[in-house]
Design a protein around this motif. Sequence first.
Motif, mmCIF file in Angstrom:
data_model
loop_
_atom_site.group_PDB
_atom_site.id
_atom_site.type_symbol
_atom_site.label_atom_id
_atom_site.label_comp_id
_atom_site.label_asym_id
_atom_site.label_seq_id
_atom_site.Cartn_x
_atom_site.Cartn_y
_atom_site.Cartn_z
ATOM 1 N N GLU A 29 1.108 -1.166 -0.151
ATOM 2 C CA GLU A 29 0.082 0.204 0.035
ATOM 3 C C GLU A 29 0.612 1.360 -0.267
ATOM 4 N N ARG A 30 1.566 1.185 0.781
ATOM 5 C CA ARG A 30 2.534 2.383 0.831
ATOM 6 C C ARG A 30 3.802 3.255 -0.312
ATOM 7 N N LEU A 31 3.924 1.465 -1.735
ATOM 8 C CA LEU A 31 4.554 2.200 -2.554
ATOM 9 C C LEU A 31 3.489 2.162 -3.818
ATOM 10 N N LEU A 32 1.815 2.344 -3.602
ATOM 11 C CA LEU A 32 0.429 2.445 -4.381
ATOM 12 C C LEU A 32 1.281 3.673 -5.427
ATOM 13 N N PRO A 33 1.430 4.846 -4.588
ATOM 14 C CA PRO A 33 1.819 6.015 -5.912
ATOM 15 C C PRO A 33 2.684 5.992 -6.916
ATOM 16 N N ALA A 34 3.369 5.030 -6.441
ATOM 17 C CA ALA A 34 4.820 4.382 -8.054
ATOM 18 C C ALA A 34 4.036 4.030 -9.095
ATOM 19 N N TYR A 35 2.688 3.609 -8.624
ATOM 20 C CA TYR A 35 1.957 2.552 -9.552
ATOM 21 C C TYR A 35 1.664 2.672 -9.921
ATOM 22 N N HIS A 36 0.295 4.393 -9.071
ATOM 23 C CA HIS A 36 -0.267 5.053 -10.741
ATOM 24 C C HIS A 36 0.091 5.876 -10.600
ATOM 25 N N LEU A 37 1.727 6.250 -11.054
ATOM 26 C CA LEU A 37 1.401 7.576 -11.328
ATOM 27 C C LEU A 37 2.214 6.555 -13.056
ATOM 28 N N TYR A 38 2.496 5.367 -13.198
ATOM 29 C CA TYR A 38 3.170 4.940 -14.484
ATOM 30 C C TYR A 38 2.009 4.902 -14.833
ATOM 31 N N CYS A 39 0.780 3.987 -14.875
ATOM 32 C CA CYS A 39 0.144 3.984 -15.211
ATOM 33 C C CYS A 39 -0.820 4.709 -14.955
ATOM 34 N N ALA A 40 -1.165 6.897 -14.999
ATOM 35 C CA ALA A 40 -1.540 7.514 -14.970
ATOM 36 C C ALA A 40 -0.167 7.844 -16.732
ATOM 37 N N ARG A 97 -5.122 0.453 -13.873
ATOM 38 C CA ARG A 97 -4.739 0.042 -12.391
ATOM 39 C C ARG A 97 -5.291 -1.284 -11.810
ATOM 40 N N LEU A 98 -4.469 -2.364 -12.426
ATOM 41 C CA LEU A 98 -5.388 -3.491 -12.702
ATOM 42 C C LEU A 98 -4.855 -4.474 -11.150
ATOM 43 N N LEU A 99 -3.570 -3.681 -11.123
ATOM 44 C CA LEU A 99 -2.799 -4.410 -10.540
ATOM 45 C C LEU A 99 -3.380 -3.754 -8.680
ATOM 46 N N GLU A 100 -3.795 -2.485 -8.553
ATOM 47 C CA GLU A 100 -4.332 -2.183 -7.628
ATOM 48 C C GLU A 100 -5.901 -2.901 -7.101
ATOM 49 N N GLN A 101 -6.567 -3.741 -8.251
ATOM 50 C CA GLN A 101 -7.514 -4.822 -7.559
ATOM 51 C C GLN A 101 -6.856 -5.427 -6.862
ATOM 52 N N ARG A 102 -5.850 -6.403 -7.147
ATOM 53 C CA ARG A 102 -5.182 -7.108 -6.952
ATOM 54 C C ARG A 102 -5.163 -6.694 -4.842
ATOM 55 N N LEU A 103 -4.416 -5.511 -4.887
ATOM 56 C CA LEU A 103 -4.595 -5.608 -3.375
ATOM 57 C C LEU A 103 -5.714 -5.448 -2.646
ATOM 58 N N GLU A 104 -6.489 -4.702 -3.753
ATOM 59 C CA GLU A 104 -7.879 -4.795 -3.112
ATOM 60 C C GLU A 104 -8.201 -6.466 -2.357
ATOM 61 N N LEU A 105 -7.846 -7.150 -3.106
ATOM 62 C CA LEU A 105 -8.420 -8.561 -2.962
ATOM 63 C C LEU A 105 -7.494 -8.952 -1.380
ATOM 64 N N VAL A 106 -6.380 -8.812 -1.756
ATOM 65 C CA VAL A 106 -5.440 -8.420 -0.079
ATOM 66 C C VAL A 106 -6.227 -8.904 0.667
#
Length: 196
Positions: free
Chosen positions: A24-35, A41-50
Amino acid sequence: MSIENQLQQFPVRLRAAFAACCAERLLPAYHLYCARLKLPRLLEQRLELVWSFVLGTKPAPPASQIQAMFESDSQSLIPPDQRGTEYAQDAAISILYALLSLAPSNPSDVEGPVSAARHVTDALDRYIARHVGIQPDDPKYAEQVTNHEVLLSEVARQRRDLNELQHLLSQKDQWSPTLNTLRDRATTERLYFLGQ
C-alpha cells in the motif's frame, strides 16, 4: 528477531496484512506509471483482493487461482525494465507478493510478505542513491543509504506493523479494528514522493 522468524509465527491472514501494508505504501509509484501510459490500475484490484481477505469481507481465492494470477500478472502487468519505471516495478512486484502471501506453499513459507517488504526498501534504496548522488560501487554507499532517514523510517514502520500484528495473536476475536487501523494508516503513509 528477524522479519522472517516473526512472520512464521503469524497465520496467513496476519502475514497478508503485513504484506498489504508494505504494498500500500508503494502504490503511488504504480498509479503514476499507469496515469502516464493511460493504463488501467489492474494491480490495485489485486491489492484490494488481499485487503478483502485481511479484513474478513471475502475469503481468499483457492491457492491454485492465486498462483495463476501471480504468474499471469507477473508476465503482463509489471512495468518494463527501463529507466524511470523502477519504482513502479517495485510497487507492482510488492503487490503481487502481497497477493502470493494468501497462498503459501507450506506453513513456514513467508516469501510473499518478506518479498513485499523487501521491494519497498529496494525502491527507497534507489531513491536515496539517486537523490544523494551516490553509486552502488561507492565505498560509502551502504553507510549513506542504510542510515538515511527515509529508509530508517520505512524500516521502523515495518517493525511497528509487525509488532502490532504480533500483539493480535493474543486477541483472536478482536482483530478487525486493528486490521482496519493498519490499512487506514498504510494508506496515509503512502510514499507519494516515489510517484513524482
